[in-house]
Design an enzyme around this catalytic site. Sequence first.
Site, PDB file in Angstrom:
ATOM      1  N   CYS A  37      17.896  14.066  13.920  1.00  0.00           N
ATOM      2  CA  CYS A  37      18.816  15.198  13.800  1.00  0.00           C
ATOM      3  C   CYS A  37      18.325  16.412  14.587  1.00  0.00           C
ATOM      4  CB  CYS A  37      19.002  15.599  12.345  1.00  0.00           C
ATOM      5  SG  CYS A  37      20.093  14.502  11.454  1.00  0.00           S
ATOM      6  N   VAL A  38      17.140  16.330  15.143  1.00  0.00           N
ATOM      7  CA  VAL A  38      16.606  17.489  15.853  1.00  0.00           C
ATOM      8  C   VAL A  38      16.436  17.158  17.335  1.00  0.00           C
ATOM      9  CG1 VAL A  38      14.887  19.316  15.840  1.00  0.00           C
ATOM     10  CG2 VAL A  38      15.313  18.020  13.768  1.00  0.00           C
TER      11      VAL A  38
END
Lengths: 167, 103
Positions: free
Chosen positions: B102-103
């Site tokens: 997600c990053v």
Amino acid sequence: MSNLEQKPLDKVLIICAKGNLEDVYAALVMANGAVMEGIETKLFFTFFGLEGILKKRMDKLHTATVGNPGMRMPGDLPFPTLLGALPFVEAGVSSMMRSEMDKLDMPPPSEFLEMITAGGGEVFACKLAVEMFKLKKEDFSPEVKDIITIGQFYEMATGQNTQIIFT
Amino acid sequence: MAEKTIAGKSIAVTDEGYLTNTSQWSKEIAMEMAKEDGIDLGPKHFEILEYLRKEVAAGESLSIRKVGKSGIADVKELYQLFPGGPLKLSSKYAGIPKPTSCV
């Protein structure tokens, strides 16, 4: 019309109004994720959310250990509210959370903001809240583009596939 | 799952165009995939692709932050190299699975 519904997002405007570690991170993760998807991204900080872009405090955010029923002890034990009220507990828990997030490659907010602007995202502070807290432009991260009014914020929300998200 | 002819070879890809068998990857395939998106891959692009392939082969999970600290290109340069999808597009051209971070 079904084609229209399948169209990807063009633009998101994300509002962060709270200064807890997890609230600021929710906004940062969503903004960075949008930039990485090629979505035009505006991130707007207001009220206590300003903590997330204040040079002095953005990398030292806390999570609430009082009044936070989601909080658990290691080993999934309940976290008594009275314990959370003891000195240094909030600071200790918060620093533990920060280090756990770092392991997942979640950067501190200062670096997160750099990543967002590196991809073309824009970061703003709310004029009303800035005046209320008696802050100046130089108190904020250099990644903050401008201090704007809510009217200017809405002016940015043009275009068909635009969404406003309040975290 | 689908078969797609890329650079004269039949390649197994997902619906989104990611290679399902990373060993089928070649530089020519990467070039042609990128060209479809309007990107001309240069030496810097390939340095990134090789880095991604190496990390994934070593079982590492990828994030834009990590690639940005690889010493090859910083985050800003990654966005310039792979406009609109620094991790997704580079993963696609590197013949590795779609990123799950997600990053």
